[in-house]
Design a protein around this motif. Structure first.
Motif, short mmCIF file in Angstrom:
data_model
loop_
_atom_site.label_atom_id
_atom_site.label_comp_id
_atom_site.label_asym_id
_atom_site.label_seq_id
_atom_site.Cartn_x
_atom_site.Cartn_y
_atom_site.Cartn_z
N HIS A 69 46.03 -58.28 73.93
CA HIS A 69 45.09 -58.60 75.45
C HIS A 69 44.74 -60.06 75.33
O HIS A 69 44.33 -60.51 74.69
N ASP A 80 39.51 -51.23 83.64
CA ASP A 80 40.54 -52.48 83.33
C ASP A 80 40.45 -52.87 85.12
O ASP A 80 41.01 -52.50 85.91
N TYR A 127 37.50 -52.81 72.65
CA TYR A 127 37.57 -54.48 71.71
C TYR A 127 37.74 -54.12 70.36
O TYR A 127 36.57 -53.74 69.80
N TYR A 155 40.15 -47.69 81.87
CA TYR A 155 38.69 -47.94 80.49
C TYR A 155 39.49 -48.67 78.94
O TYR A 155 40.37 -47.20 78.65
N TYR A 156 39.04 -49.83 78.61
CA TYR A 156 39.49 -49.72 77.24
C TYR A 156 38.95 -51.01 76.16
O TYR A 156 37.47 -50.68 76.84
N GLY A 179 46.66 -50.91 67.84
CA GLY A 179 46.16 -51.64 69.54
C GLY A 179 47.10 -52.37 70.49
O GLY A 179 48.37 -52.48 70.04
N VAL A 239 42.78 -53.74 71.84
CA VAL A 239 42.00 -53.64 72.61
C VAL A 239 43.01 -52.69 72.05
O VAL A 239 44.21 -52.31 72.00
N PHE A 240 42.11 -51.36 72.46
CA PHE A 240 42.57 -49.42 72.81
C PHE A 240 42.23 -49.34 74.05
O PHE A 240 40.98 -49.30 74.75
N PHE A 241 42.92 -48.56 74.78
CA PHE A 241 42.83 -47.51 75.82
C PHE A 241 43.06 -46.26 75.00
O PHE A 241 43.20 -45.40 74.40
N ASP A 242 42.24 -45.17 76.44
CA ASP A 242 42.57 -43.55 75.98
C ASP A 242 41.36 -42.64 74.65
O ASP A 242 40.58 -42.24 75.19
N GLY A 253 32.88 -52.77 75.79
CA GLY A 253 34.71 -52.48 76.26
C GLY A 253 34.75 -52.70 78.11
O GLY A 253 33.46 -52.79 78.38
#
Length: 735
Positions: free
Chosen positions: A241, A283, A214, A211-212, A238, A251-254, A280
């Motif tokens: 994307h 993915d 914005y 999941y990410y 970040g 974007v940012f993950f985790d 968000g």
């Protein structure tokens, strides 16, 4: 199409009756000149729609100049098989309309989102959009309500098949989702906020794998906060994307942690109410509509306030992350900056400029007034450059970006231009071209503009070439400056400049020190030509850095630019006594010099390949976590080819057989991250440890726990002590 012109009589009736009467009575009598130049409604308000994001349709109106739309006159009606949610419209400009009362209007453009669900088997999204607006230039002309029918193709992917988004999330609310299924928004995007102190908040999003979030679809505000407002968020680096709707975005993950400052006096307040809206996606799966969470944050402590269904707060950043930058005050930061600037004069990256200044001071040896003017002009160049650096840092920080010390050398164009500048300085010292006063005119006053300008830009050059170096004492001062309020940050950076310029100010203003300098004479011309060679070596080093950034093509381009620059300067010197045509040739050669540099800026980065040496592990957060989980001590080295301090540490400590033997003895892994080029992953690691740039050295113990940061300048004994302690082995005592 029929148009209306509002009249005085309509103001006595209700909004709807007024519009109808003016449409039926006044429109037929309207003069033709009033209509000249009036745009058709679909050109005054150009509507576009995008349904590429499952579960939400995005609408955009481009509004022509001198036209506006009414917020309250927008209506949305679902087509067959479609159920619409509540439309999300931004706030408009509030004012009083003579027919509609208190209204909100939009100028220039507007973005709206409308969530939807589809009946099973639906293949297209159909809806009706109605809107109304006016031409505001006298005479004011209002359009009747206009309706457009939209028939949009649906995106393909997991979200299209099966139940609607609402039904899918409802089923997942009471049980864990299977592999690939979408989680409810509260579980997919866990959000929390805590107060670091009374003026600073720390926001945190936790997302499951895949999941990410914005960055640019996030808005933050304080509710019912009186005069309190939020500052610009300090977003970390970040992941770039390419989004179907938003284009190139971040974007940012985790997990992402976001510091935000509170502007205003919080005295007497126990808490603030934060409203955060964000969006968000899963993915490769569905994208969620904009989510809004409201949290009450306690300003009296640091305990987090967790949103719905949020997991326990993760650990705070490691305490050792601040070991390089203890909680120092402004006075301590200023003293450290002064000391760091002084030591910076001894760093090898500043040697070429010291060579220029040595010649300059010898030139001014016969006159104290000339020496003082020389030193003051040089100091002005140094301080102006540090002030500019401070302003750029603050602008980038307010825009949510980050800038590390020396990070400008990550840009190949900057490296190429700097290499050409060093070539030009070297050619000047070699006698190919003369800039400003010559060495032969030792008795001539340097009060002319060219003399002062030369000393000023020597100071600018000193700061530019000093940026690849990080001297002792600088680390804590820079960390303080990069996070401090605007005025404090500028003061610290200016004090760093004072330290860099101080030796030359002392020589110029203290006669006893000036008398220690040798007497000027003809031998200075030879010295000047000898000192040109450190400039050429610096240019060669910069070309080597460029080769690592963009490969052989970049080297070829900068060498062509250097040759053309030499030709330009050679002909510039010859054209002093020639006519206009000769001076025009100088301009042509200068353009030919700029062309390869322009091409250099267009070169793409080379394909990423593993280039680490034998026995060295390339840095990645995943690999670091894997090694730490396995109980292996890790020595992390963040470096860059343009970082002179990094290379000095490698030569003295890290590239030695003694260090390799220490790794074998302690069972430690040497992990290396290369920040020569832009790398968001490494930038995030630097930010995690509050490091203003490279080098950064962190030693992780084998039993888990916090990483221990080492100073920027290494010694063998320091590294041995850190690694043996991390490995849990006794430190050998020195006899």
């Amino acid at each position: 199409m029929r148009l209306i012109r509002p009249g005085r009589l309509a103001a006595r009736f209700s909004a709807l009756l007024g519009l109808c009467l003016t449409l039926l009575v006044i429109a037929p009598a309207m003069a033709q000149d009033d209509l000249d130049g009036l745009l058709p409604v679909t050109e005054a308000y150009k509507l576009s729609a995008d349904a590429s994001t499952p579960g939400v349709v995005k609408l955009h109106w481009t509004i022509a100049p001198d036209y506006y739309l009414y917020r309250g006159r927008m209506k949305f009606k679902a087509g067959e098989g479609v159920t619409l949610g509540e439309a999300q419209l931004p706030d408009g400009e509030k004012h009083h309309d003579e027919y509609l009362g208190d209204v909100e209007t939009y100028h220039h453009g507007i973005d709206a989102t409308v969530p939807y669900t589809l009946a099973s088997g639906a293949t297209r999204l159909k809806l009706t959009v109605q809107y109304q607006g006016c031409h505001e230039v006298d005479p004011k002309i209002c359009y009747p309500p206009h309706t457009e029918q939209l028939d949009l193709a649906l995106p393909t992917g997991p979200a299209q098949a099966g139940p609607s988004l609402g039904a899918a999330l409802g089923k997942l609310g009471s049980s864990r989702a299977g592999e690939g299924a979408a989680l409810p928004a509260e579980q997919a995007f866990q959000f929390e906020a805590l107060a670091k102190d009374r003026q600073h908040l720390l926001l945190r999003w936790n997302m499951p794998k895949g999941y990410y979030l914005y960055r640019d679809q996030t808005t933050l505000r304080l509710k019912d906060a009186g005069d309190l407002t939020l500052g610009e968020p300090a977003w970390p680096a970040g992941v770039a994307h390419d989004d179907a709707h938003f284009g190139q975005t971040t974007v940012f993950f985790d997990q992402v942690e976001l510091p935000v400052a509170i502007h205003g006096d919080t005295t007497g307040r126990q808490s603030v109410t934060l409203e955060a809206s964000f969006q968000g996606c899963q993915d490769g799966g569905l994208c969620y509509p904009v989510m809004t969470r409201t949290l009450t944050v306690d300003l009296g402590g640091a305990a987090p306030v967790v949103g719905p269904s949020a997991a326990p707060a993760p650990e705070t950043p490691p305490a050792s992350a601040t070991s390089r930058s203890p909680r120092i005050g402004l006075l301590s930061a200023l003293l450290l900056a002064l000391a760091g600037g002084l030591v910076l004069n001894l760093m090898p990256c500043v040697l070429p400029v010291l060579a220029i200044k040595a010649v300059g001071l010898l030139e001014s040896g016969e006159s104290h007034a000339r020496a003082r003017a020389h030193a003051l002009s040089y100091s002005a160049g140094v301080l102006s450059s540090f002030a500019l650096i401070g302003i750029v840092i603050l602008v980038l920080r307010s825009a949510g970006q980050a800038m590390g010390w020396g990070a400008q050398l990550q840009q190949p164009l900057v490296v190429g231009v700097l290499a050409c500048v060093m070539v030009a300085v070297g050619l000047s010292m070699s006698g190919v071209v003369q800039f400003g006063a010559s060495l032969g005119n030792v008795g001539q006053s340097l009060a002319s503009r060219s003399g002062h300008a030369g000393h000023f830009f020597t100071g600018v050059l000193a700061v530019v070439v000093a940026s690849p170096c990080t001297a002792p004492f600088m680390g804590s001062a820079l960390v303080y400056a990069f996070a401090a309020p605007m005025l404090y940050a500028l003061l610290v950076l200016l004090m760093l400049g004072v330290g860099l310029a101080l030796p030359f100010l002392l020589v110029a203003f203290v006669p006893a020190l000036a008398r220690l300098l040798p007497r000027p004479g003809a031998w200075m011309e030879t010295l000047k030509q000898v000192l040109a060679f450190p400039m050429y070596l610096t240019a060669a080093w910069l070309v080597w850095v460029l080769a690592h950034q963009r490969g052989a093509d970049a080297v070829g381009l900068v060498l062509v630019a250097a040759v053309m620059l030499a030709a330009t300067l050679w002909w510039f010197e010859r054209s002093r006594t020639r006519g206009v045509a000769s001076k025009l040739a100088v301009a042509v050669l200068a353009v030919l010099t700029a062309l390869p540099l322009y091409q250099l800026g267009q070169l793409p980065p080379p394909a990423q390949t593993a280039t680490v040496a034998e026995g060295v592990v390339a840095f990645s957060p995943e690999k670091l976590a894997e090694l730490r989980k396995a109980g292996v001590p890790v020595f992390v080295d963040m470096t860059a080819d343009w970082c002179v301090t990094c290379k000095a540490n490698e030569h003295a400590v890290l590239d030695t057989e003694a260090f390799r033997e220490l790794l074998r003895k302690t069972g430690a892994v040497y992990m290396k991250g290369d920040w020569t080029d832009v790398n968001p992953t490494i930038a995030a690691f630097l930010q995690q440890y509050n490091s203003p740039g490279v080098p950064l050295y962190v030693v992780f113990p084998k039993g888990g726990g916090e990483g221990h940061m080492l100073p920027t300048v290494l010694t063998s004994s320091m590294v041995e002590e850190a690694l043996t302690k991390a490995a849990g082995t006794p430190v050998a005592s020195n006899p």
